[in-house]
Design a protein around this motif. Structure first.
Motif, mmCIF file in Angstrom:
data_model
loop_
_atom_site.group_PDB
_atom_site.id
_atom_site.type_symbol
_atom_site.label_atom_id
_atom_site.label_comp_id
_atom_site.label_asym_id
_atom_site.label_seq_id
_atom_site.Cartn_x
_atom_site.Cartn_y
_atom_site.Cartn_z
ATOM 1 N N PRO A 192 0.708 -1.146 -0.067
ATOM 2 C CA PRO A 192 -0.042 0.082 0.001
ATOM 3 C C PRO A 192 0.811 1.435 0.068
ATOM 4 C CG PRO A 192 -1.024 -1.478 1.435
ATOM 5 C CD PRO A 192 0.162 -2.018 0.915
ATOM 6 N N ASP A 193 1.871 1.152 1.005
ATOM 7 C CA ASP A 193 2.698 2.428 0.833
ATOM 8 C C ASP A 193 3.182 2.833 -0.536
ATOM 9 O OD1 ASP A 193 2.274 3.110 3.511
ATOM 10 O OD2 ASP A 193 4.295 2.686 4.130
ATOM 11 N N GLU A 194 3.944 1.941 -1.072
ATOM 12 C CA GLU A 194 4.664 2.021 -2.448
ATOM 13 C C GLU A 194 3.584 2.299 -3.473
ATOM 14 O OE1 GLU A 194 7.488 -0.173 -5.535
ATOM 15 O OE2 GLU A 194 7.194 -1.044 -3.530
ATOM 16 N N ILE A 195 2.152 1.840 -3.504
ATOM 17 C CA ILE A 195 0.962 2.318 -4.414
ATOM 18 C C ILE A 195 1.027 3.841 -4.222
ATOM 19 C CG2 ILE A 195 -1.304 2.049 -4.914
ATOM 20 C CD1 ILE A 195 -1.223 -1.041 -4.230
ATOM 21 N N ALA A 196 0.674 4.132 -2.787
ATOM 22 C CA ALA A 196 0.384 5.415 -2.778
ATOM 23 C C ALA A 196 1.375 6.479 -3.277
ATOM 24 C CB ALA A 196 0.038 5.756 -1.258
ATOM 25 N N LEU A 197 2.840 6.073 -2.929
ATOM 26 C CA LEU A 197 3.856 6.938 -3.363
ATOM 27 C C LEU A 197 4.212 6.747 -4.697
ATOM 28 C CD1 LEU A 197 5.997 6.024 -0.340
ATOM 29 C CD2 LEU A 197 4.996 8.287 -0.741
#
Length: 196
Positions: free
Chosen positions: A117-122
């Motif tokens: 999730p963090d990587e998707i958002a970033l």
């Protein structure tokens, strides 16, 4: 002598075209500090607006409305895609299709859990800042969008290097350096920075 309001005080600031500078709403603003303060007050209002709204971050209309909420009391062009060339970002004519493509990519990543999730958002935040869809405010806008998408994916908002409150210039340099690494498809530095 440089313009105390619109002078380019660092390479990471996006210079505004003359017609964009004339779209400034508050008439009292004469200094960069005053502009920054007015924009911060406007962004605080946008955060209040967000707290009472359902947010579908991966929606182009929501993104334009969010930018207008963030900067609409300061700039007449807030929420409107830029029509002029920039030192960074895509050609202006490509903005609508590139934003749509970024949204489609992010929807795919979410649906197929392509990345954490963090990587998707970033990755989505990075795509937006790389497109540079608006005349100004793209960094602040894309970071808030990253925060909102992280929350939508069950994560907390990012800290965006706020542990380094001693030297804001170093924090900005670290952010720009992390974006440049992400431009080369290396997101590790941006992920580490966003959670530092």
């Amino acid at each position: 002598m440089s313009d105390p309001l619109f002078g380019a005080d660092d390479e990471a600031n996006t210079p505004l075209e003359a017609e964009e500078r004339h779209a400034l709403i508050p008439t009292y603003i004469a200094l960069r500090r005053e502009l920054n303060e007015a924009e911060q007050v406007n962004i605080a209002g946008a955060l209040r607006w967000l707290s009472s709204r359902r947010r579908e971050v991966l929606d182009e209309r929501f993104l334009r409305t969010l930018h207008k909420q963030m900067f609409g009391q300061v700039w007449h062009w807030a929420g409107t895609y830029r029509q002029t060339a920039r030192n960074i970002g895509v050609d202006a004519w490509r903005i609508p299709m590139d934003v749509a493509g970024a949204i489609d990519d992010a929807r795919y990543w979410v649906e197929h859990q392509t990345y954490p999730p963090d990587e998707i958002a970033l990755r989505f935040s990075h795509k937006l800042v790389a497109i540079h869809p608006f005349p100004n405010g793209n960094g602040r806008f894309s970071r808030l969008v990253g925060d909102l998408l992280a929350e939508q994916l069950g994560q907390t908002r990012f800290t965006w290097g706020s542990v380094n409150l001693v030297d804001p210039n170093e924090t900005r340099r670290s952010y720009v350096q992390a974006l440049r690494a992400a431009d080369s498809h290396d997101f590790a530095e941006l992920i580490a920075f966003a959670r530092s």
